[in-house]
Motif scaffolding. Structure first.
Motif, mmCIF file in Angstrom:
data_model
loop_
_atom_site.group_PDB
_atom_site.id
_atom_site.type_symbol
_atom_site.label_atom_id
_atom_site.label_comp_id
_atom_site.label_asym_id
_atom_site.label_seq_id
_atom_site.Cartn_x
_atom_site.Cartn_y
_atom_site.Cartn_z
ATOM 1 N N PHE A 32 0.790 -1.234 0.000
ATOM 2 C CA PHE A 32 0.000 0.000 0.000
ATOM 3 C C PHE A 32 0.819 1.279 0.000
ATOM 4 C CE2 PHE A 32 1.210 -0.546 4.373
ATOM 5 C CZ PHE A 32 1.286 0.746 4.893
ATOM 6 N N LYS A 33 2.116 1.200 0.215
ATOM 7 C CA LYS A 33 2.915 2.381 0.546
ATOM 8 C C LYS A 33 2.969 3.433 -0.562
ATOM 9 C CE LYS A 33 4.780 1.257 4.676
ATOM 10 N NZ LYS A 33 4.856 2.130 5.861
ATOM 11 N N LEU A 38 3.907 8.774 -3.258
ATOM 12 C CA LEU A 38 3.760 9.598 -4.456
ATOM 13 C C LEU A 38 3.412 11.050 -4.125
ATOM 14 C CD1 LEU A 38 3.925 9.628 -7.514
ATOM 15 C CD2 LEU A 38 1.522 8.924 -7.600
ATOM 16 N N PRO A 39 2.401 11.334 -3.309
ATOM 17 C CA PRO A 39 2.117 12.742 -3.012
ATOM 18 C C PRO A 39 3.224 13.430 -2.223
ATOM 19 C CG PRO A 39 0.729 11.301 -1.680
ATOM 20 C CD PRO A 39 1.391 10.441 -2.700
ATOM 21 N N ALA A 62 10.608 0.720 -1.385
ATOM 22 C CA ALA A 62 10.183 0.389 -2.747
ATOM 23 C C ALA A 62 9.227 1.447 -3.289
ATOM 24 C CB ALA A 62 9.522 -0.985 -2.772
ATOM 25 N N ALA A 63 8.295 1.892 -2.447
ATOM 26 C CA ALA A 63 7.350 2.913 -2.886
ATOM 27 C C ALA A 63 8.060 4.234 -3.162
ATOM 28 C CB ALA A 63 6.267 3.111 -1.828
ATOM 29 N N ALA A 67 8.054 5.966 -6.791
ATOM 30 C CA ALA A 67 7.590 7.339 -6.976
ATOM 31 C C ALA A 67 8.699 8.222 -7.535
ATOM 32 C CB ALA A 67 7.076 7.893 -5.645
ATOM 33 N N ALA A 68 9.927 8.020 -7.053
ATOM 34 C CA ALA A 68 11.052 8.818 -7.553
ATOM 35 C C ALA A 68 11.261 8.585 -9.041
ATOM 36 C CB ALA A 68 12.320 8.468 -6.767
ATOM 37 N N GLU A 69 11.179 7.352 -9.476
ATOM 38 C CA GLU A 69 11.343 7.063 -10.901
ATOM 39 C C GLU A 69 10.260 7.755 -11.722
ATOM 40 O OE1 GLU A 69 12.402 3.045 -13.221
ATOM 41 O OE2 GLU A 69 10.292 3.156 -12.660
#
Length: 302
Positions: A32-33, A38-39, A62-63, A67-69
């Motif tokens: 769920f992370k 992302l925000p 991992a999240a 999101a960084a990618e």
């Protein structure tokens, strides 16, 4: 992003109960992370950041890498030396730099915060960002849209407490009659003990195989939020978590320790008038650990 599924649980998981599973594990990251990462990284990018530093036992890292990618940022993820290889592989797949240090999450976090401060970089502390709580609140909103009737209870695994905090804020606003139940590992009890005390307490324990719950140092913001929104906090043993991993597997669902802890806690929850929703937070469990939980759950402490 599309809502994650809400499914009626297989009867074998909770005979006689009206149990539903909120399947956060079906996301491409297996957890769920992403909803909080992302925000948060979007805010960092808007503030001019090009690199973000964080610490994680796996899913948060991992999240952050994912999101960084997506946002064109560089991610550096500090992890404890004992971190799951399965989760590390996901972090590395999205191009983040992994730095292994320390015996547990909080030692890795200390190294990460020091590096970020020395290099004038933002440190993304899991559970301390308001944007995470808002992202996790969407889970609560989706549950209410997907259920035919308001939930009698939503049962949420607790690591740093942000997931329960975000869902709890939304449910307090839109469905205050439903219970908001947090579940922590007996071997990593700091958030439950802090909630009970009404403020952060010290702990030297985080030895749970449910690595998403292996928090030793309470996050004050999370404790404050849980003090406002959590109805109950329960503790479950390693053996109970292992048995629940097996129960999920027999029902055809692979889970890591955190959602298994939520399932294990049902033995402590009375029959309720209405549906109960369990948050299936992730599936990224080490293969050998999964086999041990399946084949020899009594080898884990009770």
């Amino acid at each position: 992003m599309n809502p994650t599924p809400l499914e009626r649980a297989p009867e074998s998981l909770a005979p006689g109960r009206e149990l539903f599973l909120k399947r956060e594990d079906v996301h491409e990251l297996g957890a769920f992370k992403w909803r909080g990462a992302l925000p948060t990284l979007e805010e960092y990018r808007e503030g001019g950041a090009k690199t973000v530093v964080t610490a994680s036992t796996g899913n948060h890292g991992a999240a952050t890498a994912w999101a960084a990618e997506r946002l064109g940022l560089r991610a550096i993820v500090y992890v404890p030396a004992s971190a799951s290889r399965e989760k590390l592989a996901i972090i590395e797949r999205f191009g983040a730099e992994v730095r292994a240090t320390g015996n547990d999450l909080d030692q890795a976090k200390l190294a990460g915060t020091e590096y970020a401060a020395e290099n004038d970089l933002p440190f993304f502390e899991d559970g301390a960002e308001q944007s995470q709580y808002e992202g996790y609140g969407a889970i609560g909103a989706e549950i209410l849209e997907q259920l035919a009737a308001p939930p009698a209870a939503v049962v949420v695994p607790v690591g740093n407490g942000a997931l329960l905090g975000g869902i709890g804020i939304e449910l307090c606003r839109t469905c205050p009659q439903g219970l908001r139940i947090g579940v922590a590992a007996k071997e990593a009890p700091v958030m439950a003990e802090s909630w009970e005390a009404g403020g952060p307490v010290e702990s030297d324990r985080s030895a749970t195989f449910a690595d998403g719950m292996a928090v030793r140092v309470a996050i004050p913001f999370a404790v404050s939020v849980l003090g406002e929104v959590a109805s109950r906090m329960l503790l479950v043993s390693e053996r109970a978590i292992a048995r629940a991993v097996g129960a999920f597997d027999h029902a055809g669902i692979r889970v890591e320790g955190s959602p298994a802890a939520a399932l294990a806690s049902l033995a402590q929850i009375e029959e309720l008038d209405g549906p109960v929703v369990l948050i299936v937070t992730g599936r990224n469990i080490d293969g050998e650990l999964h086999r041990r939980a399946m084949e020899d759950p009594d080898s884990f402490p009770d």
